[in-house]
Design an enzyme around this catalytic site. Sequence first.
Site, PDB file in Angstrom:
ATOM      1  NE  ARG A 250     -13.656  -8.589  -3.352  1.00  0.00           N
ATOM      2  CZ  ARG A 250     -12.743  -8.025  -2.555  1.00  0.00           C
ATOM      3  NH1 ARG A 250     -13.012  -7.855  -1.269  1.00  0.00           N
ATOM      4  NH2 ARG A 250     -11.587  -7.622  -3.023  1.00  0.00           N
ATOM      5  CD  GLU A 279     -18.970  -3.979  -1.318  1.00  0.00           C
ATOM      6  OE1 GLU A 279     -17.974  -3.373  -1.762  1.00  0.00           O
ATOM      7  OE2 GLU A 279     -18.889  -4.935  -0.560  1.00  0.00           O
ATOM      8  CG  HIS A 297     -15.427  -3.252   0.863  1.00  0.00           C
ATOM      9  ND1 HIS A 297     -15.678  -3.899  -0.315  1.00  0.00           N
ATOM     10  CD2 HIS A 297     -14.188  -3.678   1.256  1.00  0.00           C
ATOM     11  CE1 HIS A 297     -14.656  -4.673  -0.637  1.00  0.00           C
ATOM     12  NE2 HIS A 297     -13.739  -4.557   0.314  1.00  0.00           N
TER      13      HIS A 297
HETATM   14  P1  NAP Z   1      -5.714 -16.160   0.852  1.00  0.00           P
HETATM   15  O1  NAP Z   1      -4.517 -16.160   1.739  1.00  0.00           O
HETATM   16  O2  NAP Z   1      -5.571 -16.517  -0.573  1.00  0.00           O
HETATM   17  O3  NAP Z   1      -6.809 -17.116   1.540  1.00  0.00           O
HETATM   18  C1  NAP Z   1      -7.975 -17.515   0.906  1.00  0.00           C
HETATM   19  C2  NAP Z   1      -8.550 -18.725   1.630  1.00  0.00           C
HETATM   20  O4  NAP Z   1      -9.822 -19.024   1.042  1.00  0.00           O
HETATM   21  C3  NAP Z   1      -7.692 -19.988   1.490  1.00  0.00           C
HETATM   22  O5  NAP Z   1      -7.625 -20.670   2.710  1.00  0.00           O
HETATM   23  C4  NAP Z   1      -8.455 -20.831   0.466  1.00  0.00           C
HETATM   24  O6  NAP Z   1      -8.332 -22.211   0.647  1.00  0.00           O
HETATM   25  C5  NAP Z   1      -9.885 -20.413   0.784  1.00  0.00           C
HETATM   26  N1  NAP Z   1     -10.783 -20.710  -0.320  1.00  0.00           N
HETATM   27  C6  NAP Z   1     -10.664 -20.349  -1.612  1.00  0.00           C
HETATM   28  N2  NAP Z   1     -11.684 -20.839  -2.330  1.00  0.00           N
HETATM   29  C7  NAP Z   1     -12.450 -21.541  -1.471  1.00  0.00           C
HETATM   30  C8  NAP Z   1     -13.634 -22.303  -1.599  1.00  0.00           C
HETATM   31  N3  NAP Z   1     -14.243 -22.462  -2.780  1.00  0.00           N
HETATM   32  N4  NAP Z   1     -14.141 -22.900  -0.484  1.00  0.00           N
HETATM   33  C9  NAP Z   1     -13.532 -22.763   0.709  1.00  0.00           C
HETATM   34  N5  NAP Z   1     -12.411 -22.035   0.897  1.00  0.00           N
HETATM   35  C10 NAP Z   1     -11.880 -21.443  -0.181  1.00  0.00           C
HETATM   36  O7  NAP Z   1      -6.407 -14.727   0.855  1.00  0.00           O
HETATM   37  P2  NAP Z   1      -6.435 -13.616   2.018  1.00  0.00           P
HETATM   38  O8  NAP Z   1      -5.279 -12.729   1.908  1.00  0.00           O
HETATM   39  O9  NAP Z   1      -6.708 -14.293   3.319  1.00  0.00           O
HETATM   40  O10 NAP Z   1      -7.733 -12.781   1.537  1.00  0.00           O
HETATM   41  C11 NAP Z   1      -8.978 -13.409   1.416  1.00  0.00           C
HETATM   42  C12 NAP Z   1     -10.016 -12.502   0.796  1.00  0.00           C
HETATM   43  O11 NAP Z   1     -10.454 -11.549   1.722  1.00  0.00           O
HETATM   44  C13 NAP Z   1      -9.577 -11.657  -0.403  1.00  0.00           C
HETATM   45  O12 NAP Z   1      -9.509 -12.401  -1.592  1.00  0.00           O
HETATM   46  C14 NAP Z   1     -10.666 -10.606  -0.440  1.00  0.00           C
HETATM   47  O13 NAP Z   1     -11.751 -11.033  -1.227  1.00  0.00           O
HETATM   48  C15 NAP Z   1     -11.125 -10.504   1.023  1.00  0.00           C
HETATM   49  N6  NAP Z   1     -10.737  -9.200   1.612  1.00  0.00           N
HETATM   50  C16 NAP Z   1     -11.703  -8.343   2.017  1.00  0.00           C
HETATM   51  C17 NAP Z   1     -11.336  -7.122   2.565  1.00  0.00           C
HETATM   52  C18 NAP Z   1     -12.356  -6.138   3.040  1.00  0.00           C
HETATM   53  O14 NAP Z   1     -12.074  -4.960   3.026  1.00  0.00           O
HETATM   54  N7  NAP Z   1     -13.498  -6.594   3.520  1.00  0.00           N
HETATM   55  C19 NAP Z   1      -9.987  -6.785   2.698  1.00  0.00           C
HETATM   56  C20 NAP Z   1      -9.036  -7.680   2.270  1.00  0.00           C
HETATM   57  C21 NAP Z   1      -9.419  -8.909   1.744  1.00  0.00           C
HETATM   58  P3  NAP Z   1      -6.934 -22.997   0.438  1.00  0.00           P
HETATM   59  O15 NAP Z   1      -6.018 -22.456   1.499  1.00  0.00           O
HETATM   60  O16 NAP Z   1      -7.263 -24.415   0.669  1.00  0.00           O
HETATM   61  O17 NAP Z   1      -6.483 -22.670  -0.943  1.00  0.00           O
HETATM   62  C1  8YV Z   2      -9.959  -2.710  -0.155  1.00  0.00           C
HETATM   63  C2  8YV Z   2     -10.251  -5.290  -0.331  1.00  0.00           C
HETATM   64  O1  8YV Z   2     -11.003  -2.010   0.455  1.00  0.00           O
HETATM   65  O2  8YV Z   2      -8.006  -5.965  -0.359  1.00  0.00           O
HETATM   66  C3  8YV Z   2      -9.148  -6.205  -0.722  1.00  0.00           C
HETATM   67  O3  8YV Z   2      -9.448  -7.196  -1.397  1.00  0.00           O
HETATM   68  O4  8YV Z   2     -11.374  -5.546  -0.585  1.00  0.00           O
HETATM   69  C4  8YV Z   2      -9.949  -4.065   0.461  1.00  0.00           C
HETATM   70  O5  8YV Z   2      -8.739  -4.132   1.097  1.00  0.00           O
HETATM   71  C5  8YV Z   2     -10.011  -2.541  -1.592  1.00  0.00           C
HETATM   72  O6  8YV Z   2      -9.125  -3.336  -2.299  1.00  0.00           O
HETATM   73  C6  8YV Z   2      -9.810  -1.085  -1.984  1.00  0.00           C
HETATM   74  O7  8YV Z   2     -10.066  -0.952  -3.299  1.00  0.00           O
END
Ligand code: NAP
Ligand code: 8YV
Length: 339
Positions: A250, A279, A297
Amino acid sequence: MSTVGFFGAVMLKFEQEQVVSELDILAVAKVHPLYLQALKSVYRVHELAHEGDAAAWAALAPRIVGVAAGGESSVPASLLAQMPQLQLVSVFGVGYDGVDVQAAIKQGVAVTHTPGVLSDDVADLALGLMLSVARTIPQADQHVRQGRWPAGPMPLGRKVSGARLGIVGLGRIGQAIARRAAAFDMSIAYTARSEKPASGWQFYASAAELAAQVDFLVVITPGGQGTRHLINAEVLKALGPKGYLINVARGSVVDEEALVHALQAGVIAGAGLDVFADEPNVPEALWSLTNVVLTPHMASATHQTRRAMADLAFANMQAGLADQPLLTPVPECLAARQA
Ligand code: NAP
Ligand code: 8YV
């Protein structure tokens, strides 16, 4: 009317009467068309009604039972409070940092998201950004298209295979990134809230300590207050003039002002960025920098994954409104239900 025409008309009437229930859903953002289409086939969907005519919204709000949101949507306590019949917020995305989950729980509203189904795509894009910025793929494309190749070669890039990777956030997506990086013979280290000894990868307690040890630092934590500006000037300095930052988490996780300065002043070598603080507005200072690759994004934006996300978000909405077990409630809701 022919028999076929008669039955066709009856079927159409039947379908029209069957499909739309009496349940009212608010779409708080321009949710993805596949999700919207599925919702509209069953519910009465009111798109952005809370931002429209105030009197109409005041009349509608007490009837809303479901909210459809995207990963970047804002669902504050003040909005939740206007919908006393609300049962569920179903987010099309794994991140839900814009939803006030504690307020939702207090109000008895469940929150769901779409974990897992998008991990591969996000990990793929993280690797893509890493390769793009280090191997200067966008510049190379321009080099060819603009006819500059006959005049000379491109400047050399930075080798990715065998480099040191640091992952900030070793969750579902962080681990998917690590698995891909292993195939590039990269060494893998990480930071997270807690150490994961079973992973076999090197843990550092802070982002700054991790940054000091790696060539590429990939950020993939949730957004929100808990991670706000986790990547700050100190971390960027630790990453150093040969280090690259990749952010697919993010925009809020990185201090964008500090990042722009670091890129302009050579504090770090470059960055690959899919997410931004405000964004879809991206600081103009980034547009002109050649050591940055920018994407809008789009880490989970493939036909296949958007379909899977829409199916899961819709299935959660249907389950929630039918009082069935939710498929993928957010962890806070799961914990609240078990307490
Ligand atoms: P997840 O499985 O919940 O993993 C999150 C990781 O972040 C965990 O390892 C957690 O640590 C760590 N974390 C949380 N708070 C932290 C902190 N303060 N300092 C260091 N590490 C921390 O989530 P995920 O499915 O991998 O998704 C992660 C994130 O990716 C989403 O929440 C979203 O914001 C982002 N995302 C972006 C896109 C995009 O389109 N760019 C798409 C999808 C997701 P622990 O394991 O120790 O709890
Ligand atoms: C999407 C995301 O672009 O899953 C998330 O957290 O940021 C992305 O996969 C978004 O959720 C679409 O609204």
